[in-house]
Design an enzyme around this catalytic site. Structure first.
Site, PDB file in Angstrom:
ATOM      1  N   GLU A  95      -0.549  10.486   6.723  1.00 52.26           N
ATOM      2  CA  GLU A  95      -1.883  10.276   6.149  1.00 52.26           C
ATOM      3  C   GLU A  95      -2.955  10.962   6.990  1.00 52.26           C
ATOM      4  O   GLU A  95      -3.852  11.639   6.472  1.00 52.26           O
ATOM      5  CB  GLU A  95      -2.163   8.777   6.027  1.00 52.26           C
ATOM      6  N   GLY A 346      -1.792 -19.768  -1.483  1.00 51.04           N
ATOM      7  CA  GLY A 346      -1.507 -18.943  -2.639  1.00 51.04           C
ATOM      8  C   GLY A 346      -0.485 -17.872  -2.358  1.00 51.04           C
ATOM      9  O   GLY A 346       0.144 -17.821  -1.296  1.00 51.04           O
TER      10      GLY A 346
END
Length: 1007
Positions: A95, A346
């Site tokens: 990257e 969650g």
């Protein structure tokens, strides 16, 4: 809006439906999804076209005739999980390397230079399974930017020289993270997984993994980069999104020829069907020593990848319940026992094939002694959910809230939008790329129950983070040096969790009374001035008002700056002001949470002058929320139990400053030195022991007894309603607190130290946590006004790309290199910040050499290049706010700084266009150059004295990676070393406050 039934009938159409595109472009397109087939918000008036190219690349084109920035993003569906085992960090290194030259544009900074000259910017990131590149640029510059961008995926150079140099940047980035608890904990979680699972890898990379170790094994890292790019940068794994002013046909004509040549290697998108943790990793407790003094408990369970169920969104349903903060919630019971302050619960994404479900709480001092009890309560809540069964009304409420969010979705900045869209192209069908993260309509009790059935004691992994484990660990994590130990969870504890039943205080949440029902726009004002105006001015308050005529959504923002002379008298009062605000927010949380998830938010913060207070969101019930908060604020009674907990947390927060990044220390000490009045962390800590619950309770009515309130109401509100709101505020203050107006002479604002002409001051501090040192060099340029504002910003525009390219890319001083404007209390100047492993004295010399070089560059700049910078700065400044809250923030910042230049961008860009190159050079010669007559320099050095991994941090001077042809630093006078900061400030004058841009007397006279 497209219905689910219609969506299921949508077919991808051949490209014959697009009429005005060249035959050449059509030849490279396999499928097209036209605007009407793409599900989008009813308030989204942009035009969309989805393409699938013959090479398998997915493309989303967005035609937005109103955009003031164009942008593009490319997402490659591969990340650090696919690093070669022998070269950890290679995906991240790849990257970095794509920015540093291609065959068509070989100059290392060709891409960034072009963007900077065209008012743009860029960024990229590497995650577990994605690598994402994105940029924005002036609309006129989109074609050239796309051409340079496309070469990343066609013909990157990966030159040996750049590879060797950029390795330093990756290593420096990793160095920055070594003492970051978030990075340390994440890597520890990965390192504890199966050794042969890709999740176990180290994703950032450093000199050892990307150079030393591979070389010792005969591995050429440049060759590995080429192989990685050749294998995984395959067009069938790419999602491209582009936003531009052009028509869809014009965008198609622009994009397709540039990207159709990306090769399709038919690489399969990686999947990991086997979870990273096996039975041997479960029923364990990991005890971790953090860098900062904080305490945290996480319960984690492996679950399947829930992406295939995105239309049912079961993770959202369960996260909504387990993470709820209202009455009857798990958090409510834990807080009542004094064990935790916050809770997050969650789904936590892993990668394609596996995921996690987590419940995370911070721990109070007492709470860390009740870890097993907290998990028992968690299981009692899970048991309650199983007993009650999946509730369709809860699912419907979640669905309605998310649908409402999508319906009134705000525009994002183009570069953020393309980053998101390109990622979504690799996750969802093109038709649903805009809607899938928001719209779900399949109630699936079976999937909800499937997840609940996996949240068993047999599958749990527990992690506890606390300083109390220091000296009690027996393991060291390889990459970050984190100290930890792993213990089996005793069978008797597991049995308690298996048989704990349901707790009587735990229940499902109430139906949400704050969900808006009226989405109408209020009547338009007959006269609606283009900028905020004063509509009420009393001894107690001044209110600015602007009815929204731009976004036209049922939303509003109400902001108040509450000024009290008692808020910041001394460190004791400053502490009490903070404590009052934090305790009130803690007490209000259970009530306000329902409003928050219904799209109504509030923020309350202590300031140097008192309290800043804001409510924002859907206008339907915003006034109700505001009134109830004000009533509770003005009648607040402190809970002794919560006082002790919040005080202890506040104290830890002050102490934890020492572990912040070195560049944050440099910024902090610059602020301390330049501010007329600011209490230091040490002064606040010293005074904190005198804060008691009794003193604080007595302080609250004192704080609210003498006030001046300045406010702004902006959005879907009438002028009459705005006036009623501020009347309500005054009435509540007068009735509950007997508030009286603050006399005008006490409407004080702190000022900034005025540095003398030709000065050079230096201040040094030590940092014993991080390997890196840091420096901030501040060149004070005087009071803000239109001329100085524009000249300083144009200076930063002209030098910023070169600053990054020379100091970071070429000289490799460090990962963090920044140049820009510093503004405080109406005074401004140029700041240069560098965080580096090298000695600050050496870095300062390199910065001075750079600034000297830029003097010559500015003088030799062509008129064409000068005009490019003028246009680029104008493009940046004229970018319109995309959301009502962003526009509100711009207006509100003018009120907080008391300059009231609400049309600042237009005013200053108009002046910008009158400037000549000589104006810029003159400003630089007089304020920035080494021999500038009005140079006012302060240099803050944060010197690392940390010892880590058995060796002292690097220091002094250049190393073997430093270029040999560095320009010499200009000769500098000896600095005046600032050792006694209060004495230094007493010896210098203060700047006056900047004058308001508008005449307030005239503004008030219109009432």
């Amino acid at each position: 809006m497209t219905t689910p039934a219609l969506l299921s009938a949508v077919l991808r159409r051949p490209f014959q439906f697009v009429r005005c595109v060249s035959t050449m472009a059509k030849a490279h397109i396999k499928n097209v999804i036209e605007n009407g087939e793409i599900i989008r918000s009813e308030n989204d008036h942009r035009l969309y076209r989805g393409l699938e190219l013959n090479n398998g690349m997915k493309v989303m084109l967005v035609s937005d005739k109103d955009t003031d920035k164009s942008a593009a993003g490319m997402d490659i569906h591969v990340g650090s999980l696919k690093d070669p085992v022998e070269v950890p960090g290679l995906a991240h290194f790849c990257e970095h390397m794509l920015f540093l030259g291609t065959k068509k544009y070989p100059e290392e900074n060709a891409y960034s230079k072009y963007l900077t000259e065209n008012g743009g910017s860029s960024n990229a990131f590497t995650s577990l399974e994605h690598t994402n590149y994105y940029f924005d640029v002036s609309p006129e510059g989109l074609g050239g930017a796309l051409d340079r961008f496309a070469q990343f995926f066609l013909c990157p150079l990966f030159t040996s020289e750049a590879t060797d140099r950029e390795l330093n940047a990756v290593h420096s980035e990793n160095d920055r993270n070594l003492q970051s608890d978030a990075w340390r904990i994440f890597q520890l979680e990965r390192s504890q997984s199966k050794p042969d699972h890709d999740f176990c890898k180290f994703g950032t990379g450093n000199k050892d993994t990307l150079s030393t170790i591979p070389k010792s094994k005969g591995i050429d890292v440049r060759d590995e980069l080429l192989k990685f790019h050749d294998k995984y940068y395959s067009s069938n794994m790419m999602g491209l999104s582009v936003v531009g002013k052009e028509s869809l046909d014009e965008l198609t004509e622009m994009v397709v020829p540039l990207f159709c040549g990306v090769e399709n290697k038919n690489t399969a998108v990686p999947e990991w069907p086997i979870p990273p943790y096996g039975p041997q990793h479960k029923k364990k407790t990991t005890k971790v020593v953090p860098v900062k003094d904080y305490r945290e408990l996480t319960g984690s369970w492996c679950i399947p990848d829930l992406h295939p169920y995105y239309k049912a969104n079961p993770g959202h349903y369960l996260g909504h319940l387990l993470g709820h903060e209202g009455p009857g919630s798990l958090l409510s019971e834990l807080k009542a026992r004094g064990w935790v302050n916050t809770l997050c619960g969650g789904q936590k994404n892993g990668a394609k094939g596996f995921a996690f479900f987590t419940v995370n709480v911070d721990l109070t001092e007492e709470g860390q002694e009740h870890v097993e009890d907290i998990i028992t309560l968690t299981y009692e809540y899970i048991n309650m959910l199983k007993k009650e069964g999946p509730q369709e009304w809860v699912f419907q409420e979640c669905m309605d809230l998310s649908t409402m969010q999508f319906r009134f979705k705000d525009k994002e900045k183009p570069r953020n939008y393309v980053c998101h869209l390109s990622n979504m192209l690799n996750e969802f069908p093109i038709e649903e790329v805009l809607s899938a993260p928001y719209l779900f309509n399949e109630f699936r009790p079976d999937v909800i129950n499937m997840i609940l059935d996996l949240l068993t004691p047999e599958n749990i992994r527990v992690q506890v983070v606390s300083k109390k484990f220091e000296g009690k660990t027996d393991k060291t994590e390889e990459w970050y040096g984190t100290q930890y130990r792993v213990d089996d969870i005793p069978d008797e504890i597991l049995e308690v969790w298996r048989s704990c039943g349901v707790h009587e205080n735990l229940r499902l949440p109430d139906r949400n009374e704050f969900i808006p029902t009226n989405f109408d726009l209020v009547p338009r004002e007959a006269e609606n001035p283009p900028l905020p105006e004063i509509i009420r001015d009393t001894p107690l308050s001044r209110l600015w008002f602007k009815q929204d005529d731009k976004f036209l959504k049922p939303k509003a923002c109400i902001s108040f700056d509450i000024l009290s002379p008692y808020a910041y008298i001394d460190p004791l009062h400053a502490n009490m002001n903070v404590m009052f605000v934090e305790l009130f927010k803690d007490a209000l949380n259970e009530y306000a949470y329902a409003a928050e998830i219904a799209g109504l938010g509030y923020s309350l913060s202590s300031s140097l002058y008192g309290i800043s207070f804001e409510v924002k969101g859907y206008s339907d019930k915003l006034e109700i929320l505001l009134k109830r908060i004000l009533e509770r604020l003005t009648a607040f009674t402190i809970s002794p139990q919560r006082f002790d907990i919040i005080k202890e947390a506040y104290e830890r927060g002050l102490k934890n400053f020492r572990a912040e990044q070195p560049h944050q220390h440099a910024v902090y000490y610059t602020t301390v030195i330049m501010s007329e009045v600011v209490w230091t962390k040490d002064e606040l800590l010293s005074a904190l022991e005198d804060v008691t619950a009794e003193k604080l309770q007595a302080f609250i009515p004192q704080l609210l007894s003498l006030l001046y309130v300045e406010g702004l109401i902006y959005g879907n509100v009438t002028k009459q309603k705005a006036a009623e709101i501020v009347t309500m505020l005054e009435d509540i203050l007068k009735e509950n607190c007997k508030t009286k107006p603050l006399v005008p002479s006490l409407h004080r604002r702190h000022r900034e130290v005025q540095l003398p002409d030709g000065c050079y001051y230096m201040h040094k501090e030590k940092n014993d946590v991080h390997n890196s040192s840091s420096i901030e060099m501040f060149y004070q340029c005087g009071l803000q006004n239109t001329e100085r504002n524009v000249l300083l910003e144009l200076t930063c525009q002209a030098i910023s790309e070169q600053c990054f390219n020379i100091l970071r890319t070429q000289e490799q001083l460090g990962y963090i290199v920044f140049s820009g404007v510093r503004r405080a209390k109406g005074v401004q100047g140029l700041r240069v910040i560098v965080q580096s492993s090298r000695d600050p004295a050496y870095v300062e010399g390199r910065v001075e050499a750079f600034l000297q070089k830029m003097m010559g560059e500015l003088q030799d700049m062509s008129e064409e290049d000068f005009q490019k910078h003028v246009s680029a700065m104008a493009t940046k400044r004229m970018e319109k706010a995309k959301r009502l809250v962003v526009q509100n923030a711009k207006y509100w910042s003018e009120i907080l700084c008391q300059q009231y230049n609400f049309d600042r961008d237009n005013v200053e860009v108009e002046f910008l266009r009158t400037l000549k190159k000589e104006d810029l050079c003159k400003f630089y010669r007089e304020n920035i150059a080494a021999d500038a007559p009005r140079r006012h320099k302060l240099s803050v050095h944060i010197v690392s004295v940390a010892e880590q991994n058995g060796s002292a941090a690097e220091s002094a001077g250049p190393d073997k990676d430093t270029p040999d042809d560095l320009a010499p630093a200009p000769p500098m006078p000896e600095p005046i070393v600032v050792t006694d900061i209060p004495d230094f400030k007493r010896s210098l004058p203060l700047y006056p406050l900047a004058r308001p841009y508008i005449d307030l007397t005239k503004a008030r006279s219109k009432l």
